[in-house]
Write a protein that holds these residues in place. Structure first.
Motif, PDB file in Angstrom:
ATOM      1  N   ILE A 294      -1.270  -5.912  -4.210  1.00 46.78           N
ATOM      2  CA  ILE A 294      -0.846  -4.550  -3.962  1.00 46.78           C
ATOM      3  C   ILE A 294      -1.941  -3.737  -4.287  1.00 46.78           C
ATOM      4  O   ILE A 294      -2.513  -3.693  -5.362  1.00 46.78           O
ATOM      5  CB  ILE A 294       0.416  -4.210  -4.630  1.00 46.78           C
TER       6      ILE A 294
ATOM      7  N   CYS B 126      -4.043   6.669  -1.864  1.00 50.65           N
ATOM      8  CA  CYS B 126      -3.709   7.813  -1.773  1.00 50.65           C
ATOM      9  C   CYS B 126      -3.106   8.157  -0.300  1.00 50.65           C
ATOM     10  O   CYS B 126      -3.704   7.730   0.499  1.00 50.65           O
ATOM     11  CB  CYS B 126      -4.776   9.054  -2.219  1.00 50.65           C
TER      12      CYS B 126
ATOM     13  N   MET C  24      -5.724   3.503  -8.824  1.00 55.42           N
ATOM     14  CA  MET C  24      -5.684   3.686  -7.463  1.00 55.42           C
ATOM     15  C   MET C  24      -6.938   2.863  -6.891  1.00 55.42           C
ATOM     16  O   MET C  24      -7.830   2.784  -7.260  1.00 55.42           O
ATOM     17  CB  MET C  24      -5.774   5.117  -6.961  1.00 55.42           C
ATOM     18  N   TYR C  25      -6.711   2.302  -5.744  1.00 57.83           N
ATOM     19  CA  TYR C  25      -7.645   1.564  -5.117  1.00 57.83           C
ATOM     20  C   TYR C  25      -7.890   0.047  -5.997  1.00 57.83           C
ATOM     21  O   TYR C  25      -8.988  -0.425  -5.443  1.00 57.83           O
ATOM     22  CB  TYR C  25      -8.700   2.318  -4.556  1.00 57.83           C
TER      23      TYR C  25
ATOM     24  N   VAL D 275       1.960   1.673 -11.480  1.00 52.37           N
ATOM     25  CA  VAL D 275       0.868   1.978 -10.363  1.00 52.37           C
ATOM     26  C   VAL D 275      -0.161   2.107 -11.534  1.00 52.37           C
ATOM     27  O   VAL D 275      -0.073   3.155 -11.862  1.00 52.37           O
ATOM     28  CB  VAL D 275       1.147   2.781  -9.390  1.00 52.37           C
TER      29      VAL D 275
ATOM     30  N   PRO E  88      -2.590   0.429  -4.526  1.00 52.46           N
ATOM     31  CA  PRO E  88      -2.150   1.565  -4.272  1.00 52.46           C
ATOM     32  C   PRO E  88      -3.237   2.504  -3.662  1.00 52.46           C
ATOM     33  O   PRO E  88      -4.289   2.538  -4.064  1.00 52.46           O
ATOM     34  CB  PRO E  88      -1.983   2.012  -5.801  1.00 52.46           C
TER      35      PRO E  88
ATOM     36  N   TYR F  85       8.307  -1.583  -0.932  1.00 53.85           N
ATOM     37  CA  TYR F  85       7.315  -2.326   0.006  1.00 53.85           C
ATOM     38  C   TYR F  85       7.972  -3.407   0.488  1.00 53.85           C
ATOM     39  O   TYR F  85       8.804  -4.147  -0.259  1.00 53.85           O
ATOM     40  CB  TYR F  85       6.117  -2.493  -0.598  1.00 53.85           C
TER      41      TYR F  85
ATOM     42  N   GLU G 287       7.011   3.796  -9.910  1.00 53.98           N
ATOM     43  CA  GLU G 287       5.817   4.485  -9.679  1.00 53.98           C
ATOM     44  C   GLU G 287       4.635   4.577 -10.911  1.00 53.98           C
ATOM     45  O   GLU G 287       3.523   4.481 -10.726  1.00 53.98           O
ATOM     46  CB  GLU G 287       6.115   6.012  -9.367  1.00 53.98           C
TER      47      GLU G 287
ATOM     48  N   LEU H 133       8.547   2.869  -5.911  1.00 52.51           N
ATOM     49  CA  LEU H 133       7.822   2.647  -4.630  1.00 52.51           C
ATOM     50  C   LEU H 133       8.215   1.259  -4.001  1.00 52.51           C
ATOM     51  O   LEU H 133       8.401   0.206  -4.556  1.00 52.51           O
ATOM     52  CB  LEU H 133       6.567   2.633  -4.750  1.00 52.51           C
TER      53      LEU H 133
ATOM     54  N   ILE I  22       1.953   8.197  -2.482  1.00 49.82           N
ATOM     55  CA  ILE I  22       1.361   6.839  -2.840  1.00 49.82           C
ATOM     56  C   ILE I  22       1.852   5.817  -1.417  1.00 49.82           C
ATOM     57  O   ILE I  22       2.903   5.508  -1.563  1.00 49.82           O
ATOM     58  CB  ILE I  22       1.551   6.294  -4.192  1.00 49.82           C
ATOM     59  N   ASN I  23       0.569   5.250  -0.925  1.00 48.11           N
ATOM     60  CA  ASN I  23       0.710   4.322   0.044  1.00 48.11           C
ATOM     61  C   ASN I  23       0.470   2.780  -0.924  1.00 48.11           C
ATOM     62  O   ASN I  23      -0.420   2.929  -1.472  1.00 48.11           O
ATOM     63  CB  ASN I  23      -0.131   4.339   1.169  1.00 48.11           C
ATOM     64  N   LEU I  24       1.247   2.066  -0.466  1.00 47.91           N
ATOM     65  CA  LEU I  24       1.120   0.533  -0.911  1.00 47.91           C
ATOM     66  C   LEU I  24       0.454  -0.190  -0.130  1.00 47.91           C
ATOM     67  O   LEU I  24       1.128  -0.400   1.194  1.00 47.91           O
ATOM     68  CB  LEU I  24       2.019   0.157  -1.727  1.00 47.91           C
TER      69      LEU I  24
END
Length: 69
Positions: free
Chosen positions: A45, A49, A28-29, A25, A47, A9, A22, A7, A55-57
């Motif tokens: 960072i 949804c 999440m959150y 990670v 991560p 960025y 990936e 991923l 996955i958005n970073l």
């Protein structure tokens, strides 16, 4: 065979393109910390949804009082 995916960025400090695997990670959150490979600025960072199981970073410069990892 499963392909490993990185991923990408941008560093918000210098604009350099960085990558994180990936599978690296974790939660999440939850905040994760790394540094830019170019300018060595510590980054936070988060991560999240994204659309279509992506996955958005969310990347920001880490606070000065954040412990180095």
């Amino acid at each position: 065979m499963t392909a490993k995916r990185d991923l990408e960025y941008l560093c918000p400090h210098c604009g350099h393109v960085n990558a994180i695997a990936e599978h690296a990670v974790r939660d999440m959150y939850k905040e994760q910390y790394t540094e830019c490979v170019h300018c060595r600025q510590q980054l936070e960072i988060v991560p999240a949804c994204g659309i279509g199981d992506q996955i958005n970073l969310v990347v920001s410069v880490a606070a000065q009082d954040t412990p180095q990892r």
